[in-house]
Design an enzyme around this catalytic site. Structure first.
Site, PDB file in Angstrom:
ATOM      1  N   THR A 147       0.833  -1.196   0.000  1.00 32.68           N
ATOM      2  CA  THR A 147       0.000   0.000   0.000  1.00 32.68           C
ATOM      3  C   THR A 147       0.874   1.254   0.000  1.00 32.68           C
ATOM      4  OG1 THR A 147      -1.773  -1.105   1.195  1.00 32.68           O
ATOM      5  CG2 THR A 147      -1.706   1.280   1.357  1.00 32.68           C
ATOM      6  N   THR A 198      -0.485   1.318   6.559  1.00 30.52           N
ATOM      7  CA  THR A 198      -0.227   0.184   5.685  1.00 30.52           C
ATOM      8  C   THR A 198      -0.056  -1.062   6.546  1.00 30.52           C
ATOM      9  OG1 THR A 198       1.316  -0.819   4.096  1.00 30.52           O
ATOM     10  CG2 THR A 198       2.250   0.741   5.667  1.00 30.52           C
ATOM     11  N   GLY A 199      -0.742  -2.141   6.174  1.00 33.54           N
ATOM     12  CA  GLY A 199      -0.618  -3.361   6.968  1.00 33.54           C
ATOM     13  C   GLY A 199      -1.810  -4.273   6.803  1.00 33.54           C
ATOM     14  N   GLY A 254      -5.128  -4.992   7.063  1.00 30.81           N
ATOM     15  CA  GLY A 254      -6.231  -4.061   7.170  1.00 30.81           C
ATOM     16  C   GLY A 254      -7.294  -4.357   8.196  1.00 30.81           C
TER      17      GLY A 254
END
Length: 350
Positions: free
Chosen positions: A216, A267-268, A270
């Site tokens: 992302t 970012t990660g 979700g």
């Protein structure tokens, strides 16, 4: 009598004040940058031992290119909104990142794109989810904010809106990259050959997600007028099914901006960022607990998110120009520039 009382009052104030300690203002609460910009290109299991010097140089160059586009806009007095959108578009057009051109594939072998944008001055926001034919999802998210009464549009409706507003529509094949397609096939093959029972399957997918690279992209900018803007764009999770939507288009999870506090892009994994409302929580801790940006990002990512089992990170920028990279993974593609032009580009945990 009045003179006596007055004299006692003066003495009480004089001696009482000697016991009062002057509390210094936290360094991070002071203005440090008139304008600044910070970006990420995803977090995850990014290890130096798995990275060739050539590949590292390519990522570094693209992060540098992207952030300099936004920085130049800010330096010339442009808005944080324009800086965020133009910076993210550079990364959306690069196959290096899981956004736009480099988006991952769904289980059905399609690309479904999500994005969000928020303006810190007005607290207005726009987001899109499950878009398949709009070249720049971040531009569409901004358009939802400025040209509609809504905050989030999805799927075909979002595409119709984009076309009506004159945004660039592309054939879905535009998002195809061989690397992403092969990645999907490997995951499908492993699932087919190695898994016999549902419980093993669940464990497999959990492990696969934890060891993934979340590509992302996101950006937060502070302009010379003191306005903060934040944006995030993604292709989601490889092999996602059933129209799954992560945190990137969710205001408060993947993106948040408030001129009174800070801007955040996440970012990660979700699902955990949604459950934790990561981006908003950071802003709330600054507003209601008077924490510094660093204190807030550390608490949310290293304590709350980690305790819940989530992985990933954020880039954040506060109203005073302080910046923070915070992640609990092995690495995060990231860069920042301050009002003096100092460029920082990093990939690994240090």
């Amino acid at each position: 009598m009045k003179k006596f009382v007055f004299a006692l009052s003066v003495l009480w104030i004089a001696f009482g004040c000697q016991d009062q300690k002057v509390v210094p203002v936290k360094e991070e609460l002071k203005k440090v940058n008139d304008y600044a910009i910070i970006i990420h290109g995803g977090a995850g299991t990014i290890l130096k031992k798995n990275m060739t010097p050539e590949k590292e140089a390519v990522y570094t160059a693209k992060l540098t290119e992207a952030i300099k586009v936004g920085y130049e806009i800010l330096r010339q007095g442009g808005t944080s909104t324009e800086a965020v959108v133009k910076t993210i578009q550079v990364m959306e057009e690069s196959p290096l990142f899981n956004a736009g051109k480099g988006a991952v594939f769904t289980h059905e072998e399609t690309n479904e794109l999500d994005a969000s944008f928020m303006d810190g001055k007005t607290l207005n926001a726009g987001a899109v989810a499950g878009v398949t034919n709009v070249k720049s999802p971040i531009e569409l998210a901004l358009k939802v904010m400025t040209d509609s009464d809504h905050v989030m549009l999805s799927g075909k409706g979002a595409s119709v809106f984009a076309k009506e507003k004159g945004l660039e529509i592309v054939d879905p094949s535009y998002f195809y990259t061989e690397k992403r397609f092969k990645s999907l096939q490997r995951i499908k093959e492993r699932a087919k050959t190695e898994l016999d029972h549902d419980d093993k399957k669940a464990a497999f997918y959990d492990a696969d997600i934890k060891n993934a690279k979340f590509g992302t992209v996101g950006c937060v900018a502070l302009d010379k007028n003191g306005n903060i803007a934040a944006g995030t764009s993604t292709g989601g999770m490889t092999n996602k099914r059933w129209g799954r939507i992560g945190d990137a288009p969710i205001i408060g999870s993947g993106t948040y901006a408030n001129n009174n506090t800070c801007g955040v892009s996440s970012t990660g994994w979700g699902e955990y960022f949604i459950r934790s409302q990561v981006a908003y929580d950071i802003s709330a801790q600054i507003e209601y607990q008077q924490k510094t940006l660093k204190e807030a990002t550390q608490d949310v990512i290293q304590k709350k998110l980690t305790k819940l089992g989530g992985t990933g990170g954020v880039v954040a920028l506060d109203k005073n120009g302080n910046m923070s990279f915070e992640f609990n993974t092995a690495g995060m593609y990231r860069a920042s520039m301050d009002d003096k032009g100092k460029l920082v580009v990093k990939i690994y945990k240090e």
